[in-house]
Design a protein around this motif. Structure first.
Motif, PDB file in Angstrom:
ATOM      1  N   LEU A 168       0.845  -1.235  -0.150  1.00 26.85           N
ATOM      2  CA  LEU A 168       0.134   0.013  -0.025  1.00 26.85           C
ATOM      3  C   LEU A 168       0.793   1.280   0.117  1.00 26.85           C
ATOM      4  O   LEU A 168       2.145   1.355   0.301  1.00 26.85           O
ATOM      5  CB  LEU A 168      -0.977   0.088   1.120  1.00 26.85           C
ATOM      6  N   LEU A 169       0.321   2.399  -0.273  1.00 25.58           N
ATOM      7  CA  LEU A 169       1.058   3.612  -0.569  1.00 25.58           C
ATOM      8  C   LEU A 169       0.403   4.637   0.656  1.00 25.58           C
ATOM      9  O   LEU A 169      -0.804   4.747   0.894  1.00 25.58           O
ATOM     10  CB  LEU A 169       1.048   4.353  -1.618  1.00 25.58           C
ATOM     11  N   SER A 170       1.111   5.397   1.415  1.00 22.97           N
ATOM     12  CA  SER A 170       0.669   6.208   2.326  1.00 22.97           C
ATOM     13  C   SER A 170       0.067   7.548   1.631  1.00 22.97           C
ATOM     14  O   SER A 170       0.140   7.472   0.249  1.00 22.97           O
ATOM     15  CB  SER A 170       1.709   6.909   3.274  1.00 22.97           C
ATOM     16  N   GLY A 171      -0.766   8.355   2.379  1.00 21.49           N
ATOM     17  CA  GLY A 171      -1.395   9.219   1.765  1.00 21.49           C
ATOM     18  C   GLY A 171      -0.530  10.341   1.183  1.00 21.49           C
ATOM     19  O   GLY A 171      -1.309  11.024   0.257  1.00 21.49           O
ATOM     20  N   GLY A 172       0.776  10.434   1.441  1.00 18.09           N
ATOM     21  CA  GLY A 172       1.486  11.427   0.442  1.00 18.09           C
ATOM     22  C   GLY A 172       1.393  12.944   0.910  1.00 18.09           C
ATOM     23  O   GLY A 172       1.326  13.614  -0.037  1.00 18.09           O
ATOM     24  N   THR A 173       0.432  13.358   1.973  1.00 13.89           N
ATOM     25  CA  THR A 173       0.230  14.509   2.263  1.00 13.89           C
ATOM     26  C   THR A 173       1.392  15.142   2.454  1.00 13.89           C
ATOM     27  O   THR A 173       1.591  16.583   2.126  1.00 13.89           O
ATOM     28  CB  THR A 173      -0.762  14.747   3.582  1.00 13.89           C
ATOM     29  N   THR A 174       2.583  14.816   2.631  1.00 15.71           N
ATOM     30  CA  THR A 174       3.956  15.354   2.592  1.00 15.71           C
ATOM     31  C   THR A 174       4.942  14.754   1.869  1.00 15.71           C
ATOM     32  O   THR A 174       5.104  13.370   1.977  1.00 15.71           O
ATOM     33  CB  THR A 174       4.301  15.514   4.157  1.00 15.71           C
ATOM     34  N   GLY A 175       5.433  15.305   0.816  1.00 13.72           N
ATOM     35  CA  GLY A 175       6.516  14.487   0.010  1.00 13.72           C
ATOM     36  C   GLY A 175       5.931  13.388  -0.789  1.00 13.72           C
ATOM     37  O   GLY A 175       4.597  13.306  -0.905  1.00 13.72           O
ATOM     38  N   MET A 176       6.727  12.432  -1.267  1.00  9.56           N
ATOM     39  CA  MET A 176       6.092  11.196  -1.920  1.00  9.56           C
ATOM     40  C   MET A 176       5.581  10.370  -0.960  1.00  9.56           C
ATOM     41  O   MET A 176       5.948  10.217   0.092  1.00  9.56           O
ATOM     42  CB  MET A 176       7.082  10.661  -2.714  1.00  9.56           C
TER      43      MET A 176
END
Length: 574
Positions: A223-231
């Motif tokens: 899974l991928l994190s929400g990416g609210t900061t950076g990639m």
């Protein structure tokens, strides 16, 4: 619900992680042994869960979408055909990464379970991700193949061209598959999804899927994190820890085998893949998929297929409630709705429960593992104002700790959520710095989320640590203040942020969307309103920015990162 004990699983023996993926943090052997012995891990892969249902009810509908309908037996057959091609023709092997950038579709499920059959790890690149995220994920994972949506699904963006433009820059990326109706639209070097699935092999297959041993203690999905900061960061989930949550989420929400579950957010997002798709497959229910995730399309899907269960984000709830044609749709089939990802407005909970007599699961969840939610039978006040309890309260280890991360705070006090257990991940992929910061030597993960365990035993969410505004030494939890501001008659939506200040450290700022018919809102108006609500002076906004629309992340959450950048730009220009 399918009886879990009707399917053979290896509860009597522990499994040990066998992956040698560089930069992956496996579960320690002793914890693997403990979770198996305690019955939390059933040593089932994703395709084991699917096959179990197909054995018991082969003709039951597994998935229905805009183009086709598949029974459980057909979904098994199709996933096996695609798995054979991936292993035989594409040469994919256990622990290889494959990037998915697919809409909510039956093909997603075929590909997901195909990967499970050969131990290949799908990576959940979301439809709204673009070139920067795609390059980052391909580099992070050294992916061997990609799956993208072609002309069959009108997503409003050409994902095939996006991935085709970057594929030559990645030597490991050797195969590309696209879901198309017209193969003539494919760029050179791409393979039609249907052709791969339906067994157009160069020779008789030498691969025997039943002979491939897939270790359920190894990663089954990234899974991928929400990416609210950076990639976005890569979040590996093993078959065991993810299936564990499928089982408990199905039990908590009460999914029945004759229900229709439908993902309301992108299918590769944990909210859909875990809480809707996985839980529904565990229960042997039907999944209805709709690539377009706008209110009209989702309400039409509910009416058309008798949708019973889903997890929309709070903004989708509001969009439905405020839809001008709401009364024209029959949503009476709804049984249970789960919602989270950001604060759920209490009045939305009350209205959904009152209007459709549903069970509401107000959830706090993370792709990293924590799932805490109310139950459908809880009192509506509990559903509206708390996030309930962990989905596996006897298995999940949960602590609320102070700023030092060394002591638990007294019950009722807010602090940082820390977790460990059979349903939580063990570290970000190839991100040593992040793991050192947020894991301790005993395996506890510090989430950077602020929660409190109330006296009634339910948890309440206050927001991210970064949502804690510190004004002159006073802590202000932004989501709690947002709950108060949203009650003002002029306010349609609000996001509270900290404004940098040389003297106080931070001041309180509010970005607001106004209700139709209003065009301004002053600090003085809001101050008077909050004074009447008994809100302390230091918590009241000292600056209000009126915007037509709050910025959103790729999954529809309000992007406070963008708002913080905006206020800094405004301060510099002033």
């Amino acid at each position: 619900m399918v009886n879990a004990h009707s399917y053979t699983y290896m509860q009597e023996s522990a499994c040990t992680p066998t992956t040698d993926i560089e930069g992956y943090v496996p579960f320690p052997d002793d914890r693997c042994q403990e979770y198996v012995e305690d019955g939390y891990w059933r040593n089932l892969t994703f395709h084991d869960v699917l096959d179990r249902v197909a054995d018991d009810a082969p003709e039951r509908t597994a998935v229905v979408g805009p183009h086709r309908e598949l029974s459980y037996a057909e979904l098994v057959e199709n996933s096996r055909g695609l798995a054979t091609y991936l292993a035989e023709e594409a040469g994919l092997e256990r622990n290889d990464f494959v990037v998915f950038q697919l809409p909510n579709s039956s093909e997603f499920l075929e590909a997901f379970f195909a990967c499970s059959r050969i131990g290949v790890i799908p990576v959940m690149l979301l439809p709204r991700h673009r070139e920067a995220e795609a390059r980052h994920v391909l580099e992070l994972t050294e992916a061997k193949a990609v799956f993208a949506a072609g002309d069959r699904y009108r997503t409003g963006f050409d994902h095939v061209s996006l991935l085709d433009d970057v594929r030559d820059d990645f030597d490991d990326l050797t195969h590309s598959f696209a879901i198309v109706d017209d193969e003539e639209t494919l760029p050179d070097g791409w393979t039609s999804f249907d052709a791969a699935r339906d067994g157009e092999l160069a020779s008789d297959p030498s691969v025997d899927l039943d002979e491939i041993e897939v270790n359920p203690c190894n990663p089954g999905v990234l899974l991928l994190s929400g990416g609210t900061t950076g990639m976005p960061k890569g979040i590996p989930r093993t078959y065991n820890d993810y299936v564990f949550q499928w089982e408990y989420m199905a039990e908590v929400s009460g999914i029945e085998s004759d229900w229709v579950a439908f993902p309301s957010v992108p299918i590769g997002h944990n909210a859909s893949l875990n809480c809707v798709i996985g839980a529904a497959i565990w229960a042997g229910a039907t999944i209805a998929v709709e690539p377009v995730l706008k209110p009209d399309a989702l309400m039409s899907l509910i009416e058309r297929h008798g949708g019973n269960y889903s997890l929309p984000i709070p903004t989708q709830l509001i969009d439905i409630l405020e839809h001008p044609d709401l009364e024209e749709y029959d949503l009476s089939s709804l049984e249970v709705l789960v919602s989270g990802g950001q604060k759920v407005r209490p009045k939305a909970v009350y209205e959904f429960v009152d209007r459709w007599d549903i069970g509401f699961c107000n959830i706090f969840g993370m792709a990293e593992g924590p799932l805490i939610c109310t139950r459908p039978a809880d009192d509506v006040d509990v559903q509206a104002h708390t996030v309930g309890t962990p989905i596996a309260p006897h298995a999940d280890e949960v602590r609320i700790v102070d700023e030092s991360r060394e002591k638990e705070v007294p019950q009722g006090d807010a602090g940082e959520l820390s977790v460990r257990g059979p349903g939580f991940f063990t570290g970000y992929l190839r991100h040593e710095e992040e793991n050192e910061e947020n894991f301790d030597e005993d395996g506890w993960f510090y989430t950077e989320d602020v929660l409190a365990l109330n006296e009634d035993g339910n948890y309440e969410v206050y927001g991210r640590l970064k949502d804690t505004i510190i004004r002159g030494g006073e802590n202000i939890y932004a989501p709690g203040l947002e709950d108060e501001i949203i009650e003002h008659e002029k306010v349609e939506n609000v996001a509270v942020i900290g404004i940098p200040d040389d003297r106080l450290g931070e001041r309180v700022g509010a970005y607001v969307e106004l209700v139709d018919g209003y065009d301004d809102l002053t600090v003085e108006e809001m101050g008077s309103f909050l004074e009447d609500q008994g809100i302390a002076v230091f918590k009241r906004p000292e600056r209000i920015e009126v915007v037509e629309e709050l910025p959103r992340t790729e999954v529809g959450k309000i992007s406070k990162t963008d708002l913080r950048d905006d206020i800094v730009d405004k301060l510099e220009n002033e």
